[in-house]
Design a protein around this motif. Structure first.
Motif, PDB file in Angstrom:
ATOM      1  N   PRO A   1      -1.990  22.467  58.156  1.00 29.18           N
ATOM      2  CA  PRO A   1      -2.703  22.939  57.066  1.00 29.18           C
ATOM      3  C   PRO A   1      -3.299  21.897  55.872  1.00 29.18           C
ATOM      4  O   PRO A   1      -2.254  21.124  55.678  1.00 29.18           O
ATOM      5  CB  PRO A   1      -1.795  24.067  56.718  1.00 29.18           C
ATOM      6  CG  PRO A   1      -1.062  24.446  57.800  1.00 29.18           C
ATOM      7  CD  PRO A   1      -0.989  22.978  58.295  1.00 29.18           C
ATOM      8  N   ARG A   2      -4.158  22.238  54.982  1.00 26.12           N
ATOM      9  CA  ARG A   2      -4.448  21.346  53.999  1.00 26.12           C
ATOM     10  C   ARG A   2      -3.622  21.829  52.913  1.00 26.12           C
ATOM     11  O   ARG A   2      -3.846  22.994  52.251  1.00 26.12           O
ATOM     12  CB  ARG A   2      -5.884  21.268  53.431  1.00 26.12           C
ATOM     13  CG  ARG A   2      -6.524  20.609  54.789  1.00 26.12           C
ATOM     14  CD  ARG A   2      -8.285  20.597  54.490  1.00 26.12           C
ATOM     15  NE  ARG A   2      -8.271  19.689  53.239  1.00 26.12           N
ATOM     16  CZ  ARG A   2      -9.374  19.356  52.697  1.00 26.12           C
ATOM     17  NH1 ARG A   2     -10.513  20.071  52.962  1.00 26.12           N
ATOM     18  NH2 ARG A   2      -9.302  18.625  51.422  1.00 26.12           N
ATOM     19  N   HIS A   3      -2.451  21.197  52.346  1.00 25.13           N
ATOM     20  CA  HIS A   3      -1.706  21.728  51.209  1.00 25.13           C
ATOM     21  C   HIS A   3      -1.917  20.728  50.022  1.00 25.13           C
ATOM     22  O   HIS A   3      -0.869  20.597  49.364  1.00 25.13           O
ATOM     23  CB  HIS A   3      -0.124  21.865  51.775  1.00 25.13           C
ATOM     24  CG  HIS A   3       0.249  22.719  52.639  1.00 25.13           C
ATOM     25  ND1 HIS A   3      -0.077  24.185  52.813  1.00 25.13           N
ATOM     26  CD2 HIS A   3       0.817  22.457  54.057  1.00 25.13           C
ATOM     27  CE1 HIS A   3       0.397  24.610  53.611  1.00 25.13           C
ATOM     28  NE2 HIS A   3       1.001  23.740  54.347  1.00 25.13           N
ATOM     29  N   THR A   4      -3.018  20.643  49.723  1.00 30.25           N
ATOM     30  CA  THR A   4      -3.519  19.832  48.670  1.00 30.25           C
ATOM     31  C   THR A   4      -2.995  20.479  47.207  1.00 30.25           C
ATOM     32  O   THR A   4      -2.579  19.667  46.280  1.00 30.25           O
ATOM     33  CB  THR A   4      -4.841  19.595  48.347  1.00 30.25           C
ATOM     34  OG1 THR A   4      -5.790  20.750  48.479  1.00 30.25           O
ATOM     35  CG2 THR A   4      -5.461  18.822  49.639  1.00 30.25           C
ATOM     36  N   TRP A   5      -2.953  21.801  47.013  1.00 25.43           N
ATOM     37  CA  TRP A   5      -2.463  22.390  46.124  1.00 25.43           C
ATOM     38  C   TRP A   5      -1.162  22.081  45.759  1.00 25.43           C
ATOM     39  O   TRP A   5      -0.775  22.073  44.449  1.00 25.43           O
ATOM     40  CB  TRP A   5      -2.392  24.115  46.220  1.00 25.43           C
ATOM     41  CG  TRP A   5      -1.414  24.491  47.496  1.00 25.43           C
ATOM     42  CD1 TRP A   5      -1.891  24.704  48.603  1.00 25.43           C
ATOM     43  CD2 TRP A   5      -0.260  24.919  47.202  1.00 25.43           C
ATOM     44  NE1 TRP A   5      -0.667  25.303  49.466  1.00 25.43           N
ATOM     45  CE2 TRP A   5       0.350  25.294  48.498  1.00 25.43           C
ATOM     46  CE3 TRP A   5       0.569  25.116  46.153  1.00 25.43           C
ATOM     47  CZ2 TRP A   5       1.894  25.722  48.764  1.00 25.43           C
ATOM     48  CZ3 TRP A   5       2.153  25.466  46.181  1.00 25.43           C
ATOM     49  CH2 TRP A   5       2.613  25.844  47.682  1.00 25.43           C
ATOM     50  N   VAL A   6      -0.031  21.586  46.716  1.00 23.32           N
ATOM     51  CA  VAL A   6       1.156  21.256  46.441  1.00 23.32           C
ATOM     52  C   VAL A   6       1.004  20.222  45.552  1.00 23.32           C
ATOM     53  O   VAL A   6       2.186  20.009  44.607  1.00 23.32           O
ATOM     54  CB  VAL A   6       1.987  20.891  47.813  1.00 23.32           C
ATOM     55  CG1 VAL A   6       3.510  20.560  47.430  1.00 23.32           C
ATOM     56  CG2 VAL A   6       2.152  21.918  48.906  1.00 23.32           C
TER      57      VAL A   6
ATOM     58  N   VAL B   1       7.268  21.577  37.435  1.00 29.52           N
ATOM     59  CA  VAL B   1       8.185  20.794  36.838  1.00 29.52           C
ATOM     60  C   VAL B   1       8.450  20.795  35.447  1.00 29.52           C
ATOM     61  O   VAL B   1       9.265  20.937  34.420  1.00 29.52           O
ATOM     62  CB  VAL B   1       8.527  19.310  37.424  1.00 29.52           C
ATOM     63  CG1 VAL B   1       9.511  18.380  36.555  1.00 29.52           C
ATOM     64  CG2 VAL B   1       8.769  19.302  38.952  1.00 29.52           C
ATOM     65  N   ALA B   2       7.232  20.459  34.766  1.00 23.79           N
ATOM     66  CA  ALA B   2       6.864  20.502  33.298  1.00 23.79           C
ATOM     67  C   ALA B   2       7.272  21.636  32.573  1.00 23.79           C
ATOM     68  O   ALA B   2       7.526  21.807  31.391  1.00 23.79           O
ATOM     69  CB  ALA B   2       5.242  20.027  33.023  1.00 23.79           C
TER      70      ALA B   2
ATOM     71  N   ALA C   1      10.865  20.907  41.604  1.00 22.99           N
ATOM     72  CA  ALA C   1      10.305  19.920  42.177  1.00 22.99           C
ATOM     73  C   ALA C   1       9.822  20.007  43.710  1.00 22.99           C
ATOM     74  O   ALA C   1       9.114  19.689  44.427  1.00 22.99           O
ATOM     75  CB  ALA C   1      10.999  18.562  42.003  1.00 22.99           C
ATOM     76  N   VAL C   2      10.902  20.775  44.307  1.00 23.09           N
ATOM     77  CA  VAL C   2      10.880  20.998  45.850  1.00 23.09           C
ATOM     78  C   VAL C   2      10.392  22.414  46.208  1.00 23.09           C
ATOM     79  O   VAL C   2       9.981  22.429  47.407  1.00 23.09           O
ATOM     80  CB  VAL C   2      12.423  20.918  46.614  1.00 23.09           C
ATOM     81  CG1 VAL C   2      13.187  19.412  46.357  1.00 23.09           C
ATOM     82  CG2 VAL C   2      13.184  21.953  46.100  1.00 23.09           C
ATOM     83  N   SER C   3      10.116  23.300  45.245  1.00 23.52           N
ATOM     84  CA  SER C   3       9.806  24.675  45.669  1.00 23.52           C
ATOM     85  C   SER C   3       8.277  24.504  46.118  1.00 23.52           C
ATOM     86  O   SER C   3       8.182  24.950  47.219  1.00 23.52           O
ATOM     87  CB  SER C   3       9.789  25.346  44.366  1.00 23.52           C
ATOM     88  OG  SER C   3      10.956  25.682  44.049  1.00 23.52           O
ATOM     89  N   PRO C   4       7.036  23.824  45.701  1.00 21.91           N
ATOM     90  CA  PRO C   4       6.137  23.683  46.187  1.00 21.91           C
ATOM     91  C   PRO C   4       6.087  23.406  47.777  1.00 21.91           C
ATOM     92  O   PRO C   4       5.328  23.942  48.542  1.00 21.91           O
ATOM     93  CB  PRO C   4       5.140  22.928  45.205  1.00 21.91           C
ATOM     94  CG  PRO C   4       5.801  23.001  44.156  1.00 21.91           C
ATOM     95  CD  PRO C   4       7.414  23.165  44.338  1.00 21.91           C
TER      96      PRO C   4
ATOM     97  N   PRO D   1       8.646  31.827  50.275  1.00 15.22           N
ATOM     98  CA  PRO D   1       7.785  31.775  49.364  1.00 15.22           C
ATOM     99  C   PRO D   1       8.124  32.661  48.014  1.00 15.22           C
ATOM    100  O   PRO D   1       7.890  32.535  46.786  1.00 15.22           O
ATOM    101  CB  PRO D   1       6.326  31.796  49.918  1.00 15.22           C
ATOM    102  CG  PRO D   1       6.680  31.210  51.208  1.00 15.22           C
ATOM    103  CD  PRO D   1       8.234  31.730  51.431  1.00 15.22           C
ATOM    104  N   TYR D   2       8.293  33.896  48.542  1.00 15.62           N
ATOM    105  CA  TYR D   2       8.559  34.941  47.518  1.00 15.62           C
ATOM    106  C   TYR D   2       9.760  34.815  46.826  1.00 15.62           C
ATOM    107  O   TYR D   2      10.027  35.376  45.602  1.00 15.62           O
ATOM    108  CB  TYR D   2       8.318  36.329  48.254  1.00 15.62           C
ATOM    109  CG  TYR D   2       7.120  36.546  49.064  1.00 15.62           C
ATOM    110  CD1 TYR D   2       5.733  36.707  48.336  1.00 15.62           C
ATOM    111  CD2 TYR D   2       7.079  36.384  50.369  1.00 15.62           C
ATOM    112  CE1 TYR D   2       4.767  36.708  48.997  1.00 15.62           C
ATOM    113  CE2 TYR D   2       6.019  36.646  51.090  1.00 15.62           C
ATOM    114  CZ  TYR D   2       4.882  36.829  50.312  1.00 15.62           C
ATOM    115  OH  TYR D   2       3.539  36.687  51.295  1.00 15.62           O
TER     116      TYR D   2
END
Length: 214
Positions: A37-42, A50-51, A73-76, A200-201
Motif C-alpha cells: 500500500p501507498r502509506h504516504t500519509w504516514v 508529535v508536535a 511517533a510510532v502510532s502512524p 488503529p482504533y
C-alpha cells in the motif's frame, strides 16, 4: 525547551521509522504478499501528531510528555502496518511498554506524583491482564495479542491523568471500531466473519484522549 528538543528528536526518529517501513514493507513476513500500500500519509501525520502532543503536554513532567510523544511517533506506522497485515509487530509494541513505564516512573520520582504512578500501575495490571486474557480466549476471532500488548502502553499512560481518560480512551476506541465495522458491512466491503484490525482504533482513541487531557 527540553520538551521542544525531545519533540524534534522523537519526531525525526518516527519519520525515519515510517519512511523505512512503509517504503520497503520490511514489516511483512514471507507469507504476507501482495501489492504494498501507498502509506504516504504516514510521513505527513508523524511530525504533526508529535508536535500536537508536545504542545498539549508542555505543562506535564518531561517523562510524561516524552512518553506521549514517543507513542505519537510510532502510532502512524503502527496504524499503517496493522491496516496492511492485521498485525502489530513485537519489535515496536514490546519495547514501547517498558519504555513508557520507565518514563512515567521518572516523572513520578522528579515531581513526587506517586499516586499517579500507582494508578498507572493498577491500570497496567488490570486492563493489560484483561486484554491479554481476552486475546487468549477469543484467539483470531477477537482481540489480537498485538492489541493486548499495545494496551500495556496505552493503559498506564492514560491512567496517569486519571481513570476518566482511561474510560474515554477505551470507550472511544471501541466506538470508532464499531462504527467502522458497521460502515464496512453496510457498504458490503465486509461481513460478520471479516476480521478487522483494531489497533488503529485503539491508537486513535488514545491519542485523541491524550490531546484532550494533557
Amino acid at each position: 525547551m527540553l520538551i521542544a528538543v525531545t519533540a524534534v528528536a522523537v519526531g525525526l526518529a518516527g519519520l525515519a521509522l515510517a519512511g523505512t517501513w512503509t517504503r520497503t514493507g520490511r514489516y511483512r513476513r514471507e507469507d504476507e504478499t501482495g501489492p504494498l500500500p501507498r502509506h504516504t500519509w504516514v510521513l505527513a501525520a508523524t511530525p504533526l501528531i508529535v508536535a500536537a502532543l508536545a504542545v498539549a503536554a508542555a505543562d506535564q513532567p518531561w517523562g510524561v510528555a516524552a512518553a506521549a510523544m514517543l507513542l505519537a511517533a510510532v502510532s502512524p506506522t503502527l496504524v499503517a502496518v496493522d491496516a496492511d497485515v492485521h498485525r502489530l509487530p513485537n519489535v515496536l509494541t514490546l519495547p514501547l511498554a517498558p519504555t513508557t513505564w520507565a518514563l512515567l516512573t521518572m516523572a513520578a520520582a522528579t515531581t513526587d506524583r506517586w499516586p499517579d504512578l500507582r494508578r498507572a500501575g493498577l491500570a497496567l495490571l488490570v486492563l493489560g491482564g484483561l486484554f491479554v486474557l481476552a486475546s487468549l480466549l477469543t484467539g483470531s476471532r477477537g482481540l489480537g495479542m498485538g492489541d493486548a500488548k499495545l494496551v500495556l502502553t496505552l493503559a498506564p499512560l492514560l491512567a496517569w491523568f486519571g481513570w476518566s481518560p482511561v474510560l474515554l480512551g477505551l470507550y472511544g476506541s471501541f466506538l470508532l471500531g464499531g462504527l467502522a465495522a458497521l460502515a464496512l458491512v453496510a457498504t458490503r466491503r465486509a461481513d460478520r466473519s471479516t476480521h478487522l484490525a483494531f489497533g488503529p482504533y485503539l491508537l486513535v482513541g488514545s491519542l485523541v484522549t491524550l490531546l484532550l487531557v494533557s
